[in-house]
Design a protein around this motif. Structure first.
Motif, PDB file in Angstrom:
ATOM      1  N   LEU A  13       0.852  -1.197   0.000  1.00  0.00           N
ATOM      2  CA  LEU A  13       0.000   0.000   0.000  1.00  0.00           C
ATOM      3  C   LEU A  13       0.884   1.241   0.000  1.00  0.00           C
ATOM      4  CD1 LEU A  13      -2.754  -0.931   2.602  1.00  0.00           C
ATOM      5  CD2 LEU A  13      -2.913  -1.009   0.114  1.00  0.00           C
ATOM      6  N   ASN A  14       0.586   2.178  -0.898  1.00  0.00           N
ATOM      7  CA  ASN A  14       1.360   3.416  -0.911  1.00  0.00           C
ATOM      8  C   ASN A  14       0.728   4.431   0.045  1.00  0.00           C
ATOM      9  OD1 ASN A  14      -0.802   4.661  -2.289  1.00  0.00           O
ATOM     10  ND2 ASN A  14       0.089   4.187  -4.286  1.00  0.00           N
ATOM     11  N   HIS A  15       1.374   5.563   0.157  1.00  0.00           N
ATOM     12  CA  HIS A  15       0.889   6.579   1.097  1.00  0.00           C
ATOM     13  C   HIS A  15      -0.508   7.082   0.742  1.00  0.00           C
ATOM     14  CE1 HIS A  15       4.479   6.944   3.558  1.00  0.00           C
ATOM     15  NE2 HIS A  15       5.188   6.845   2.449  1.00  0.00           N
ATOM     16  N   ARG A  16      -0.800   7.185  -0.557  1.00  0.00           N
ATOM     17  CA  ARG A  16      -2.131   7.641  -0.970  1.00  0.00           C
ATOM     18  C   ARG A  16      -3.193   6.646  -0.517  1.00  0.00           C
ATOM     19  NH1 ARG A  16      -2.747   9.292  -6.958  1.00  0.00           N
ATOM     20  NH2 ARG A  16      -1.608  11.074  -6.159  1.00  0.00           N
ATOM     21  N   ALA A  17      -2.942   5.356  -0.701  1.00  0.00           N
ATOM     22  CA  ALA A  17      -3.904   4.328  -0.288  1.00  0.00           C
ATOM     23  C   ALA A  17      -4.128   4.385   1.220  1.00  0.00           C
ATOM     24  CB  ALA A  17      -3.425   2.942  -0.715  1.00  0.00           C
ATOM     25  N   ILE A  18      -3.061   4.553   1.967  1.00  0.00           N
ATOM     26  CA  ILE A  18      -3.174   4.653   3.433  1.00  0.00           C
ATOM     27  C   ILE A  18      -4.009   5.876   3.806  1.00  0.00           C
ATOM     28  CG2 ILE A  18      -1.896   5.021   5.592  1.00  0.00           C
ATOM     29  CD1 ILE A  18      -1.578   2.220   4.423  1.00  0.00           C
ATOM     30  N   SER A  19      -3.786   6.988   3.137  1.00  0.00           N
ATOM     31  CA  SER A  19      -4.572   8.199   3.410  1.00  0.00           C
ATOM     32  C   SER A  19      -6.043   7.986   3.104  1.00  0.00           C
ATOM     33  CB  SER A  19      -4.035   9.375   2.591  1.00  0.00           C
ATOM     34  OG  SER A  19      -2.741   9.719   3.032  1.00  0.00           O
ATOM     35  N   MET A  20      -6.324   7.262   2.029  1.00  0.00           N
ATOM     36  CA  MET A  20      -7.709   6.973   1.685  1.00  0.00           C
ATOM     37  C   MET A  20      -8.354   6.108   2.754  1.00  0.00           C
ATOM     38  SD  MET A  20      -6.946   6.430  -2.368  1.00  0.00           S
ATOM     39  CE  MET A  20      -8.567   5.989  -2.959  1.00  0.00           C
ATOM     40  N   LEU A  21      -7.631   5.114   3.248  1.00  0.00           N
ATOM     41  CA  LEU A  21      -8.163   4.262   4.320  1.00  0.00           C
ATOM     42  C   LEU A  21      -8.396   5.075   5.585  1.00  0.00           C
ATOM     43  CD1 LEU A  21      -6.009   1.038   3.805  1.00  0.00           C
ATOM     44  CD2 LEU A  21      -8.403   1.393   3.163  1.00  0.00           C
ATOM     45  N   ARG A  22      -7.505   5.991   5.886  1.00  0.00           N
ATOM     46  CA  ARG A  22      -7.677   6.831   7.078  1.00  0.00           C
ATOM     47  C   ARG A  22      -8.891   7.744   6.945  1.00  0.00           C
ATOM     48  NH1 ARG A  22      -1.286   7.964   7.800  1.00  0.00           N
ATOM     49  NH2 ARG A  22      -0.823   6.055   8.953  1.00  0.00           N
TER      50      ARG A  22
END
Length: 92
Positions: A13-22
């Motif tokens: 998971l990249n940082h964008r995906a993590i931000s979307m999950l958050r």
């Protein structure tokens, strides 16, 4: 000498995906009822629908309620999504 560590995203998971999950965790996300669900954050279409589709197809996010095709409903993390963003245990 700096003691700050660079926070790395969970594997795959990249940082964008993590931000979307958050954003989903924070209750700021809606998902469209569709076979290719689109993600909306703060009522704005997410700029990376490819990643939104990947998160849905990987079973990390899902609709929190049912709806007709095309409806926007609240998004929620699945158990796998929660595990994906859980902090890694400290190394001994």
């Amino acid at each position: 000498m700096s003691t700050a560590r660079t926070m790395q995203p969970p594997e795959g998971l990249n940082h964008r995906a993590i931000s979307m999950l958050r954003a989903v965790v924070a209750g700021r996300a809606q998902i469209s009822c569709s076979s290719e669900p689109d993600l909306f954050i703060d009522n704005v279409p997410c700029c990376d629908q490819f990643t939104a589709h990947m998160l849905a197809h990987a079973g990390l996010i899902e609709a929190a309620t049912g709806g007709d095709v095309g409806d926007l409903v609240p998004a929620q993390l699945t158990a796998e999504g929660v595990a994906a963003i859980a902090p890694a245990p400290a190394a001994a």
